[in-house]
Design a protein around this motif. Structure first.
Motif, mmCIF file in Angstrom:
data_model
loop_
_atom_site.group_PDB
_atom_site.id
_atom_site.type_symbol
_atom_site.label_atom_id
_atom_site.label_comp_id
_atom_site.label_asym_id
_atom_site.label_seq_id
_atom_site.Cartn_x
_atom_site.Cartn_y
_atom_site.Cartn_z
ATOM 1 N N GLU A 136 69.736 112.334 85.178
ATOM 2 C CA GLU A 136 70.233 111.736 83.937
ATOM 3 C C GLU A 136 69.437 110.516 83.519
ATOM 4 O OE1 GLU A 136 74.462 111.113 83.270
ATOM 5 O OE2 GLU A 136 74.827 112.400 85.010
ATOM 6 N N ALA A 137 69.079 109.670 84.474
ATOM 7 C CA ALA A 137 68.354 108.442 84.122
ATOM 8 C C ALA A 137 67.012 108.795 83.487
ATOM 9 C CB ALA A 137 68.153 107.579 85.365
ATOM 10 N N THR A 138 66.326 109.781 84.075
ATOM 11 C CA THR A 138 65.037 110.184 83.507
ATOM 12 C C THR A 138 65.227 110.775 82.110
ATOM 13 O OG1 THR A 138 64.178 110.592 85.735
ATOM 14 C CG2 THR A 138 62.985 111.620 83.913
ATOM 15 N N VAL A 158 67.639 109.955 79.939
ATOM 16 C CA VAL A 158 67.905 108.845 79.009
ATOM 17 C C VAL A 158 66.587 108.174 78.628
ATOM 18 C CG1 VAL A 158 68.936 106.543 78.793
ATOM 19 C CG2 VAL A 158 70.274 108.421 79.770
#
Lengths: 290, 290
Positions: free
Chosen positions: A104-106, A108
């Motif tokens: 998810e962080a990548t 975003v």
């Protein structure tokens, strides 16, 4: 040139353009994820830029930068739309979504950087030697994609899913004009902007086209299959979400889409026969299988 | 004018500017969340724009637009950085983070629209009548904030947290130059760009200032308290993350920050006594309590 040949050529040029653009960027997952999210897709928005520019005899290299910009912004919106906290989709264009393939962080950060890339592409002198044109493209792209354009449409769409009562036809028409219509309109008008010409006829064309596109999407969500779509189908009906099909019925939705295509084609009268590919594009939008 | 008076005035002007800018925007949660995320903060980046512009006798109204742009981009980065999939913070500037006060989807969209707002502000004719200046500000802002600037730094920071071995001094210096340095540099240089003057002295100042700022942040993470900081402290040490303090020790980190402040001040020699507020700003950065 026939629309489908033009669309294919535009997709090739845009894909090659992104490969050149990202060459030499940092070798990190977020950049790999950006490249991945920029692959595939119909490239309809980019095609509209290129074809609108051709109508105005704009240098194709300049049109390509603007086409890449709108595809970068479109890709950012899909990466964020697919996130678990948004539509929570595992599949996009027949492949795992960015947050499924990475995390998810990548997703975003890759979406964030794709939006930035869109603005970088239209503000770079390679897009147009005249800074007035670049600043105009940047400002109109920001207005089309921000919280008075695409993001507003996404937010209203989310709110509608959580609301007790489904939207009515006026509300859903307005929502879609923001959510998908604003970027489609920017794409269609960009060619005229690159030529410092009046964007109004292409804008009228795009407004009708954008709505027809969304009605066709709703029809495909009912009638399409996962293999052809490359993403989940039937989700809207499962969620009890109001769509043009649920509000109008299938036949009336088809009739409305047909009428919008005629409206879109009529708006191009000023361009005569030269606009035939864009008329074919409008017909394609409501006959596509994915 | 003394730095602290200038910072206070800049913060007032920027806050009022955002209130005017968002007046009349759609009355929806995503816009409320944008307004919330734009409230408070030190406004150091915006101050650097305004003070750099003053040094070049730029119209303060134009400088304000560029100051708001960098604060909008900074706010976007904080909203996304605080997300559960990123730093997972509940507190920012002493208040609940956007995803805690609303929800994750609203935080993703509000961050997206804040980035867009940044580009809208610098590409609007109200920022500068000369489109060359606007396009230059847009392009440099995109380069500073995208996947070769701030987003790259955020991605490298995330990767470092998951890595087995902590970063060394060279790697962490590079990471911070991207993560926080690039936007601080854009802010400091913007005044010169608005005046079509050479941004090099302000750029050199900002590079030293940005690194000093990060070292001071690391010191505050060890020495600060939650009330003064308005956010969680001690998180880096808890995570076993390499910081300037863990790599250099507290005394040497303080010494390095002092040396950088001297370097930053020396870079302003060309501006003489007029740059005294920016020199005070550099000293403030390493003496602040939050």
């Amino acid at each position: 040139m026939h629309f489908e040949t033009g669309l294919h050529q535009a997709a090739q040029a845009i894909g090659a353009g992104f490969a050149r653009e990202l060459d030499g960027w940092p070798d990190v997952p977020v950049v790999h994820a950006m490249a991945y999210a920029l692959e595939g897709g119909k490239r309809l928005r980019g095609y509209l830029v290129i074809e609108g520019a051709r109508l105005h005899d704009v240098d194709p290299d300049r049109a390509l930068r603007a086409a890449m910009a709108i595809e970068a912004v479109h890709a950012y919106s899909l990466v964020h739309d697919d996130l678990p906290c948004m539509d929570d989709d595992d599949l996009r264009r027949g492949r795992p979504t960015v947050h499924r393939k990475w995390d998810e962080a990548t997703a975003v950060l890759a979406g964030d950087a794709l939006q930035t890339l869109g603005f970088e592409l239209v503000s770079d002198p390679a897009c147009h030697p005249d800074a007035d044109v670049r600043a105009d493209l940047t400002l109109t792209l920001a207005r089309a994609s921000g919280a008075r354009g695409m993001v507003l449409g996404q937010a209203l769409d989310m709110a509608a899913e959580r609301a007790d009562a489904p939207l009515d036809l006026a509300a859903i028409t307005r929502l879609q004009a923001d959510k998908t219509g604003a970027l489609i309109r920017w794409a269609a008008e960009a060619g005229a902007r690159l030529a410092c010409a009046d964007p109004a006829p292409l804008g009228t064309y795009a407004q009708a086209l954008g709505l027809a596109f969304q009605i066709a999407d709703d029809i495909l969500d009912v009638e399409g299959d996962v293999d052809a779509m490359g993403k989940a189908v039937g989700k809207d009906a499962d969620r009890g979400k109001a769509t043009f099909v649920s509000l109008l019925g299938l036949d009336a939705a088809r009739g409305r889409a047909d009428a919008l295509v005629t409206e879109a084609c009529d708006a191009l009268a000023v361009y005569g026969a030269r606009a035939e590919p864009l008329r074919q594009a409008a017909r394609f939008v409501i006959s596509r299988r994915n």
